[in-house]
Design a protein around this motif. Structure first.
Motif, PDB file in Angstrom:
ATOM      1  N   VAL A  57     -16.333 -27.749  22.633  1.00 40.39           N
ATOM      2  CA  VAL A  57     -15.375 -28.764  23.083  1.00 40.39           C
ATOM      3  C   VAL A  57     -13.971 -28.498  22.542  1.00 40.39           C
ATOM      4  CG1 VAL A  57     -14.825 -31.217  23.096  1.00 40.39           C
ATOM      5  CG2 VAL A  57     -17.226 -30.469  23.269  1.00 40.39           C
ATOM      6  N   PHE A  58     -13.003 -28.360  23.454  1.00 44.32           N
ATOM      7  CA  PHE A  58     -11.585 -28.246  23.108  1.00 44.32           C
ATOM      8  C   PHE A  58     -10.868 -29.587  23.273  1.00 44.32           C
ATOM      9  CE2 PHE A  58     -11.511 -23.531  24.622  1.00 44.32           C
ATOM     10  CZ  PHE A  58     -12.240 -23.161  23.514  1.00 44.32           C
ATOM     11  N   TYR A  59     -11.192 -30.283  24.371  1.00 41.47           N
ATOM     12  CA  TYR A  59     -10.501 -31.532  24.696  1.00 41.47           C
ATOM     13  C   TYR A  59     -11.505 -32.621  25.037  1.00 41.47           C
ATOM     14  CZ  TYR A  59      -6.768 -28.103  25.480  1.00 41.47           C
ATOM     15  OH  TYR A  59      -5.876 -27.064  25.348  1.00 41.47           O
ATOM     16  N   LYS A  60     -11.162 -33.854  24.662  1.00 41.83           N
ATOM     17  CA  LYS A  60     -11.955 -35.030  25.006  1.00 41.83           C
ATOM     18  C   LYS A  60     -11.030 -36.034  25.683  1.00 41.83           C
ATOM     19  CE  LYS A  60     -14.459 -34.522  20.622  1.00 41.83           C
ATOM     20  NZ  LYS A  60     -14.831 -35.196  19.352  1.00 41.83           N
ATOM     21  N   GLY A  61     -11.588 -36.840  26.604  1.00 43.04           N
ATOM     22  CA  GLY A  61     -10.777 -37.833  27.287  1.00 43.04           C
ATOM     23  C   GLY A  61     -11.603 -38.976  27.824  1.00 43.04           C
ATOM     24  N   THR A  62     -10.918 -40.001  28.245  1.00 43.76           N
ATOM     25  CA  THR A  62     -11.589 -41.177  28.805  1.00 43.76           C
ATOM     26  C   THR A  62     -11.701 -41.107  30.321  1.00 43.76           C
ATOM     27  OG1 THR A  62      -9.466 -42.347  28.850  1.00 43.76           O
ATOM     28  CG2 THR A  62     -10.854 -42.652  26.899  1.00 43.76           C
ATOM     29  N   SER A  63     -11.063 -40.079  30.916  1.00 44.06           N
ATOM     30  CA  SER A  63     -11.125 -39.921  32.368  1.00 44.06           C
ATOM     31  C   SER A  63     -10.916 -38.462  32.721  1.00 44.06           C
ATOM     32  CB  SER A  63     -10.039 -40.768  33.048  1.00 44.06           C
ATOM     33  OG  SER A  63      -8.742 -40.261  32.729  1.00 44.06           O
ATOM     34  N   LEU A  64     -11.230 -38.104  33.959  1.00 39.37           N
ATOM     35  CA  LEU A  64     -11.005 -36.736  34.431  1.00 39.37           C
ATOM     36  C   LEU A  64      -9.518 -36.401  34.399  1.00 39.37           C
ATOM     37  CD1 LEU A  64     -12.137 -34.129  35.633  1.00 39.37           C
ATOM     38  CD2 LEU A  64     -11.912 -35.181  37.910  1.00 39.37           C
ATOM     39  N   GLU A  65      -8.681 -37.341  34.761  1.00 38.28           N
ATOM     40  CA  GLU A  65      -7.238 -37.113  34.753  1.00 38.28           C
ATOM     41  C   GLU A  65      -6.742 -36.870  33.324  1.00 38.28           C
ATOM     42  OE1 GLU A  65      -3.358 -36.491  35.688  1.00 38.28           O
ATOM     43  OE2 GLU A  65      -5.143 -36.432  36.979  1.00 38.28           O
ATOM     44  N   ASP A  66      -7.326 -37.568  32.390  1.00 39.33           N
ATOM     45  CA  ASP A  66      -6.979 -37.363  30.986  1.00 39.33           C
ATOM     46  C   ASP A  66      -7.257 -35.914  30.579  1.00 39.33           C
ATOM     47  OD1 ASP A  66      -6.367 -37.663  28.326  1.00 39.33           O
ATOM     48  OD2 ASP A  66      -7.900 -39.162  27.896  1.00 39.33           O
ATOM     49  N   ILE A  67      -8.419 -35.399  30.965  1.00 34.92           N
ATOM     50  CA  ILE A  67      -8.771 -34.008  30.676  1.00 34.92           C
ATOM     51  C   ILE A  67      -7.840 -33.059  31.414  1.00 34.92           C
ATOM     52  CG2 ILE A  67     -10.538 -32.229  31.053  1.00 34.92           C
ATOM     53  CD1 ILE A  67     -11.183 -33.989  28.702  1.00 34.92           C
ATOM     54  N   ALA A  68      -7.559 -33.354  32.677  1.00 34.87           N
ATOM     55  CA  ALA A  68      -6.699 -32.492  33.486  1.00 34.87           C
ATOM     56  C   ALA A  68      -5.316 -32.337  32.858  1.00 34.87           C
ATOM     57  CB  ALA A  68      -6.585 -33.055  34.898  1.00 34.87           C
ATOM     58  N   GLN A  69      -4.781 -33.408  32.314  1.00 34.24           N
ATOM     59  CA  GLN A  69      -3.481 -33.332  31.657  1.00 34.24           C
ATOM     60  C   GLN A  69      -3.538 -32.491  30.394  1.00 34.24           C
ATOM     61  OE1 GLN A  69      -1.970 -37.302  31.049  1.00 34.24           O
ATOM     62  NE2 GLN A  69      -2.043 -37.819  33.226  1.00 34.24           N
ATOM     63  N   GLN A  70      -4.641 -32.601  29.660  1.00 30.61           N
ATOM     64  CA  GLN A  70      -4.755 -31.845  28.410  1.00 30.61           C
ATOM     65  C   GLN A  70      -4.896 -30.347  28.642  1.00 30.61           C
ATOM     66  OE1 GLN A  70      -7.147 -33.651  25.088  1.00 30.61           O
ATOM     67  NE2 GLN A  70      -7.709 -35.138  26.669  1.00 30.61           N
ATOM     68  N   VAL A  71      -5.611 -29.953  29.714  1.00 32.91           N
ATOM     69  CA  VAL A  71      -5.817 -28.521  29.942  1.00 32.91           C
ATOM     70  C   VAL A  71      -4.539 -27.819  30.378  1.00 32.91           C
ATOM     71  CG1 VAL A  71      -8.253 -28.825  30.535  1.00 32.91           C
ATOM     72  CG2 VAL A  71      -6.561 -28.765  32.361  1.00 32.91           C
ATOM     73  N   GLU A  72      -3.508 -28.569  30.723  1.00 33.42           N
ATOM     74  CA  GLU A  72      -2.235 -27.957  31.098  1.00 33.42           C
ATOM     75  C   GLU A  72      -1.608 -27.191  29.932  1.00 33.42           C
ATOM     76  OE1 GLU A  72       0.177 -31.075  32.670  1.00 33.42           O
ATOM     77  OE2 GLU A  72      -0.840 -31.078  34.621  1.00 33.42           O
ATOM     78  N   GLN A  73      -2.012 -27.535  28.705  1.00 36.05           N
ATOM     79  CA  GLN A  73      -1.473 -26.830  27.538  1.00 36.05           C
ATOM     80  C   GLN A  73      -2.246 -25.555  27.224  1.00 36.05           C
ATOM     81  OE1 GLN A  73      -2.384 -29.024  23.714  1.00 36.05           O
ATOM     82  NE2 GLN A  73      -3.212 -30.503  25.176  1.00 36.05           N
ATOM     83  N   LEU A  74      -3.299 -25.283  27.995  1.00 38.34           N
ATOM     84  CA  LEU A  74      -4.115 -24.092  27.788  1.00 38.34           C
ATOM     85  C   LEU A  74      -3.483 -22.910  28.523  1.00 38.34           C
ATOM     86  CD1 LEU A  74      -6.831 -23.204  26.478  1.00 38.34           C
ATOM     87  CD2 LEU A  74      -7.908 -23.670  28.684  1.00 38.34           C
ATOM     88  N   THR A  75      -3.056 -21.903  27.779  1.00 43.06           N
ATOM     89  CA  THR A  75      -2.434 -20.721  28.353  1.00 43.06           C
ATOM     90  C   THR A  75      -3.327 -19.513  28.129  1.00 43.06           C
ATOM     91  OG1 THR A  75      -0.229 -21.619  27.925  1.00 43.06           O
ATOM     92  CG2 THR A  75      -0.375 -19.261  28.353  1.00 43.06           C
ATOM     93  N   LEU A  76      -3.704 -18.830  29.200  1.00 45.29           N
ATOM     94  CA  LEU A  76      -4.663 -17.731  29.114  1.00 45.29           C
ATOM     95  C   LEU A  76      -4.031 -16.356  29.190  1.00 45.29           C
ATOM     96  CD1 LEU A  76      -7.530 -19.130  31.381  1.00 45.29           C
ATOM     97  CD2 LEU A  76      -7.144 -19.489  28.943  1.00 45.29           C
ATOM     98  N   GLY A  77      -2.747 -16.289  29.477  1.00 43.08           N
ATOM     99  CA  GLY A  77      -2.108 -14.983  29.599  1.00 43.08           C
ATOM    100  C   GLY A  77      -2.671 -14.210  30.770  1.00 43.08           C
ATOM    101  N   THR A  78      -3.162 -12.991  30.508  1.00 42.41           N
ATOM    102  CA  THR A  78      -3.705 -12.145  31.583  1.00 42.41           C
ATOM    103  C   THR A  78      -5.195 -12.371  31.822  1.00 42.41           C
ATOM    104  OG1 THR A  78      -4.121 -10.361  30.001  1.00 42.41           O
ATOM    105  CG2 THR A  78      -1.993 -10.347  31.141  1.00 42.41           C
TER     106      THR A  78
END
Length: 313
Positions: A57-78
């Motif tokens: 687990v990287f992120y926890k949230g109370t809704s799918l939208e909550d998770i969706a906003q948090q994953v925006e900070q995930l940068t994978l590069g190549t």
């Protein structure tokens, strides 16, 4: 990114329920009756014959939208990636999510990740799931059924432990292998040894029967493993070990008396701090007489046939 929690899902036959829960208690210090468990302890899911997958687990949230906003900070590069929704079955009280809705969830999360999606051979696989109205996102780790590859051995006994039971017993004995030395002094054809060695457990084997020792060595070598198996009675074990695994000898060709069973347990008490004893008989009185205390136990069933798995200290 470091995981904050680990979520495990389980698949087990009803006959394996008690054995699975004993393995849980050994790994995590507690068990659950449900098919999903959350812990701060990370265990490779391929170790257990019952674990299906793990979500780091990287992120926890109370809704799918909550998770969706948090994953925006995930940068994978190549790195390429894929997102899968893990709610393919009922998870405890949380009902499964249908196929089309799972795909929608995966797309919604995937579009928020800064990276290149690849549904076929991604560099990284992420999972998203909902449990009790809480949402989780993280790295996905699928279990590999390593034990399944060990079912067909060059040498086999009909009365030997199944590979699934043997793997669970090895985990119960040595849940956290670092700096732990183990021995199977009545190893037979090496069913437990193969499972333990395949998980990186430091274990040696021993048996009084030269023929089964030879079979055990061949079984270990067959799977590309390395392990020391010696010939001799348990009374000749000279070193000390952190834990001993004993599948009490029995079958039509091994006539072992109660006194001989007691001697085996007493000898084990001489050189070990902890013993996992598998038996078809009730031997609580022998355990006590030998100086052990049973601290946990379960029944491992296969149809009408039952074994007791005793954790003794």
């Amino acid at each position: 990114m470091k995981a904050t929690d680990y979520i495990y899902t389980y698949v087990r036959h009803k006959d394996e329920h008690d054995l699975c829960r004993l393995e849980m208690r050994s790994f995590f210090g507690f068990d659950v009756s449900a098919n999903v468990l959350i812990s701060t302890i990370g265990i490779a899911p391929s170790r257990s014959p019952f674990m299906k997958e793990r979500l780091d687990v990287f992120y926890k949230g109370t809704s799918l939208e909550d998770i969706a906003q948090q994953v925006e900070q995930l940068t994978l590069g190549t790195s390429t990636f894929r997102v899968i929704c893990l709610n393919t079955v009922d998870l405890d009280t949380t009902k499964k999510i249908g196929h089309s809705k799972r795909r929608k969830i995966e797309r919604e999360i995937g579009l928020r990740i800064d990276g290149e999606p690849d549904l076929e051979q991604p560099d990284r696989v992420f999972g998203v799931m909902v449990l009790d109205e809480k949402w989780y996102f993280g790295e996905y780790v699928e279990s590999e059924a390593v034990w399944f590859q060990h079912q067909q051995k060059p040498h086999m006994y009909s009365t030997a432990l199944s590979t699934r039971v043997a793997r669970a017993v090895a985990n119960i004995a040595v849940p956290h292998p670092e700096s732990v030395r183990a021995i199977d002094p009545c190893c037979g054809i090496g069913t437990v040894l193969v499972e333990a060695l395949s998980m990186g457990i430091d274990i040696v084997g021993r048996d009084i029967n030269p023929l089964v020792v030879l079979g055990s060595r061949k079984n270990i070598a067959h799977f590309g493993l390395q392990g020391d198996v010696t010939i001799g009675p348990i009374a000749e074990v000279a070193n000390d070990y952190d834990v001993t695994i004993i599948d009490m000898p029995y079958n039509l060709f091994t006539h072992i008396t109660e006194d001989e069973q007691l001697d085996i347990i007493k000898e084990a008490r001489r050189f070990t701090k902890k013993a996992i004893i598998v038996t078809i008989d009730t031997i609580d009185h022998m355990i006590e007489e030998a100086g052990f205390t049973i601290v946990d136990r379960c029944i491992a069933k296969k149809g009408t046939f039952s074994r007791q798995v005793l954790v003794c200290e």
